[in-house]
Scaffold this motif. Structure first.
Motif, mmCIF file in Angstrom:
data_model
loop_
_atom_site.group_PDB
_atom_site.id
_atom_site.type_symbol
_atom_site.label_atom_id
_atom_site.label_comp_id
_atom_site.label_asym_id
_atom_site.label_seq_id
_atom_site.Cartn_x
_atom_site.Cartn_y
_atom_site.Cartn_z
ATOM 1 N N TRP A 1 -9.201 4.618 8.175
ATOM 2 C CA TRP A 1 -7.734 4.503 8.496
ATOM 3 C C TRP A 1 -7.017 4.969 7.303
ATOM 4 O O TRP A 1 -6.248 5.895 7.460
ATOM 5 C CB TRP A 1 -7.429 3.042 8.914
ATOM 6 N N MET A 2 -7.281 4.644 6.237
ATOM 7 C CA MET A 2 -6.240 5.142 5.021
ATOM 8 C C MET A 2 -6.577 6.725 4.779
ATOM 9 O O MET A 2 -5.516 7.356 4.520
ATOM 10 C CB MET A 2 -6.683 4.312 3.876
ATOM 11 N N ARG A 3 -8.015 7.175 4.811
ATOM 12 C CA ARG A 3 -8.070 8.316 4.491
ATOM 13 C C ARG A 3 -7.439 9.545 5.647
ATOM 14 O O ARG A 3 -7.095 10.511 5.471
ATOM 15 C CB ARG A 3 -9.619 8.533 4.678
ATOM 16 N N GLU A 4 -7.440 9.025 7.115
ATOM 17 C CA GLU A 4 -7.108 9.699 7.860
ATOM 18 C C GLU A 4 -5.537 9.528 8.072
ATOM 19 O O GLU A 4 -4.957 10.364 8.820
ATOM 20 C CB GLU A 4 -7.864 9.470 9.183
ATOM 21 N N ARG A 5 -4.919 8.831 7.451
ATOM 22 C CA ARG A 5 -3.589 8.499 7.857
ATOM 23 C C ARG A 5 -2.665 9.468 7.185
ATOM 24 O O ARG A 5 -2.828 9.655 6.036
ATOM 25 C CB ARG A 5 -3.100 7.139 7.328
ATOM 26 N N GLY A 6 -1.677 10.021 7.798
ATOM 27 C CA GLY A 6 -0.693 10.874 7.352
ATOM 28 C C GLY A 6 0.440 10.435 6.796
ATOM 29 O O GLY A 6 1.385 10.196 7.347
ATOM 30 N N ILE A 7 0.410 9.632 5.538
ATOM 31 C CA ILE A 7 1.335 9.083 4.752
ATOM 32 C C ILE A 7 1.690 9.548 3.387
ATOM 33 O O ILE A 7 0.979 10.120 2.863
ATOM 34 C CB ILE A 7 1.029 7.485 4.927
ATOM 35 N N LYS A 8 3.002 9.207 3.008
ATOM 36 C CA LYS A 8 3.375 9.626 1.842
ATOM 37 C C LYS A 8 2.728 8.977 0.563
ATOM 38 O O LYS A 8 2.409 7.955 0.886
ATOM 39 C CB LYS A 8 4.853 9.588 1.792
ATOM 40 N N PRO A 9 2.686 9.395 -0.603
ATOM 41 C CA PRO A 9 1.801 8.884 -1.684
ATOM 42 C C PRO A 9 2.394 7.603 -2.008
ATOM 43 O O PRO A 9 1.512 6.675 -2.253
ATOM 44 C CB PRO A 9 2.114 9.894 -2.860
ATOM 45 N N ARG A 10 3.536 7.327 -2.086
ATOM 46 C CA ARG A 10 4.312 6.034 -2.469
ATOM 47 C C ARG A 10 3.816 4.977 -1.372
ATOM 48 O O ARG A 10 3.570 3.778 -1.898
ATOM 49 C CB ARG A 10 5.581 6.295 -2.695
ATOM 50 N N THR A 11 3.870 5.310 -0.163
ATOM 51 C CA THR A 11 3.431 4.421 1.009
ATOM 52 C C THR A 11 1.942 3.976 1.009
ATOM 53 O O THR A 11 1.532 2.998 1.002
ATOM 54 C CB THR A 11 3.745 4.902 2.347
ATOM 55 N N ARG A 12 1.089 5.150 0.628
ATOM 56 C CA ARG A 12 -0.407 4.854 0.261
ATOM 57 C C ARG A 12 -0.673 4.110 -0.652
ATOM 58 O O ARG A 12 -1.721 3.156 -0.847
ATOM 59 C CB ARG A 12 -1.005 6.331 0.324
ATOM 60 N N GLU A 13 0.085 4.291 -1.954
ATOM 61 C CA GLU A 13 -0.108 3.354 -3.024
ATOM 62 C C GLU A 13 0.118 1.860 -2.498
ATOM 63 O O GLU A 13 -0.640 0.849 -2.858
ATOM 64 C CB GLU A 13 0.687 3.681 -4.147
ATOM 65 N N GLY A 14 1.308 1.540 -1.793
ATOM 66 C CA GLY A 14 1.579 0.271 -1.264
ATOM 67 C C GLY A 14 0.550 -0.159 -0.535
ATOM 68 O O GLY A 14 0.112 -1.425 -0.511
ATOM 69 N N TYR A 15 0.152 0.651 0.328
ATOM 70 C CA TYR A 15 -0.909 0.056 1.646
ATOM 71 C C TYR A 15 -2.185 -0.294 0.783
ATOM 72 O O TYR A 15 -2.987 -1.346 1.077
ATOM 73 C CB TYR A 15 -1.296 1.241 2.366
ATOM 74 N N ALA A 16 -2.801 0.376 -0.347
ATOM 75 C CA ALA A 16 -3.928 0.260 -1.032
ATOM 76 C C ALA A 16 -3.582 -1.040 -1.751
ATOM 77 O O ALA A 16 -4.812 -1.821 -1.951
ATOM 78 C CB ALA A 16 -4.064 1.588 -1.988
ATOM 79 N N TYR A 17 -2.527 -1.292 -2.261
ATOM 80 C CA TYR A 17 -2.330 -2.641 -2.957
ATOM 81 C C TYR A 17 -2.349 -3.817 -1.945
ATOM 82 O O TYR A 17 -3.333 -4.915 -2.196
ATOM 83 C CB TYR A 17 -0.998 -2.651 -3.438
ATOM 84 N N LEU A 18 -1.861 -3.582 -0.719
ATOM 85 C CA LEU A 18 -1.906 -4.822 0.101
ATOM 86 C C LEU A 18 -3.156 -4.858 0.779
ATOM 87 O O LEU A 18 -3.999 -6.214 0.939
ATOM 88 C CB LEU A 18 -0.900 -4.485 1.251
#
Length: 376
Positions: free
Chosen positions: A83-100
């Motif tokens: 899901w993370m790999r295929e999601r078109g999200i901004k780097p800052r958002t990606r970093e936040g999701y990875a942390y959660l």
């Protein structure tokens, strides 16, 4: 009606909660054979069953090859990574999701098969999240729900187990009190000279800090009194990452109030490098992006000097929105000026203020002059 399969002359058809249809039949070997996929309409499911019946009647039926392992055997860890790999999200958002995911989701759900995550499982997880971190709880739940919604759309699940009412609502942490005009004057005067225009743009044009820190000479049209917002910078692990604005509506042209234009012109003449690619507010090297820590040192001193230790730099944007509303901007015009909306709102509001944005900017300057006139 979803749930119970309906007995037919040949085979079964079941409507899933997603609205799609699942078909199955008993083969000559007395083994139940489900369809290789679900069907958009009941007619599609019936057509598939009809073809199987015709094959059996003609003696052409062959037992299907052993199916691959069910997609529902996917673990949460594996699917979340996809899901993370295929999601078109901004780097800052990606970093936040990875942390959660790392801190709050994977430790609990990581090895679980997606199909085994039930509403009661989600409630158990929700109950053990730190109660003193309501924003983290809300964001973690929102992320889990988004992942499960995608699994539902991918037909890996036939229901989303995230059903806790209100769990995704982020509590409002604080009420923002806009800066007054006198406070804003005091803040600008107390800022380092090279950053005074930055404060003016954040406040009077209601720009995000990331938008202002990525402004370049070529984005400013002093003669027209406009600034073009097409990029923003964010900081990840200590380094700048330049991308598009926060949302589709964030790409916009903002009119600068006329009383701010002279300060902007002075900044361009005295403190901005040559060439359209020169940053308006570079770091000390004059080339790279300004470090947030450097900016905030000056900001903390300036807000203390103005008697507003509670004011965050981002609150200048709220100040600008409030002043624009006072100047008579409609909701649609505010949405366009701030570039802050959902996708649907962006479509609705994006062009609404183009004809009036210059008038709003002029009204802001008129308000600034009126509020500073001596009384008595």
């Amino acid at each position: 009606m979803s749930g119970r399969p309906r007995r037919r002359g040949f085979g079964y058809i079941r409507r899933l909660s997603s609205g799609r249809y699942q078909a199955s039949y008993l083969g000559p070997d007395l083994v139940r054979r489900p369809g290789p996929q679900t069907f958009l309409t009941k007619g599609d499911a019936e057509a598939w069953l009809s073809r199987r019946r015709e094959q059996i009647a003609a003696g052409e039926w062959v037992a299907p090859a052993k199916p691959a392992p069910k997609a529902s055997a996917l673990t949460f860890d594996t699917y979340a990574e996809q899901w993370m790999r295929e999601r078109g999200i901004k780097p800052r958002t990606r970093e936040g999701y990875a942390y959660l995911l790392r801190q709050y989701l994977r430790p609990f759900f990581g090895d679980m098969v997606l199909d085994d995550i039930s509403p009661s499982t989600v409630r158990t997880w929700w109950a053990q999240l730190p109660p003193d971190k309501p924003a983290v709880r809300a964001r973690s739940y929102s992320l889990l729900k988004a992942i499960m919604n995608t699994a539902l759309a991918d037909e890996i699940l036939d229901h989303n187990p995230c059903r806790i009412r209100g769990a995704a609502n982020t509590p409002r942490a604080r009420d923002v009190r806009p800066a007054s005009l006198n406070e804003l004057d005091a803040i600008v005067a107390a800022m380092p000279t090279r950053h005074r225009a930055l404060v003016l743009l954040c406040a009077w044009c209601a720009l995000r800090a990331g938008e202002v820190l990525e402004l370049r000479r070529g984005d400013v049209d002093v003669a027209a009194g406009t600034i073009r917002i097409v990029r923003a910078v964010s900081w990840l692990k200590g380094g700048p990452v330049v991308g598009t604005p926060k949302s589709a509506a964030g790409t916009r042209v903002v009119s600068v109030p006329p009383h701010v234009v002279p300060a902007l012109q002075h900044h361009l003449d005295a403190m901005t490098g040559e060439g359209p690619g020169a940053l308006l507010f570079p770091g000390r090297d004059g080339v790279g992006h300004l470090q947030p820590s450097t900016l905030h040192r000056g900001w903390r001193h300036a807000r203390e000097a103005a008697g507003r230790p509670d004011l965050r730099l981002h609150d200048l944007r709220h100040t600008g929105a409030t002043m624009a509303a006072r100047a008579g901007a409609t909701l649609a015009e505010l949405q366009q000026r701030l570039g802050h909306s959902s996708v649907n709102a962006a479509l609705r509001y994006q062009h609404a203020a183009q004809g009036r944005d210059r008038e709003i900017a002029a009204a802001l300057s008129a308000m600034a002059r009126a509020d500073r006139l001596p009384t008595g």
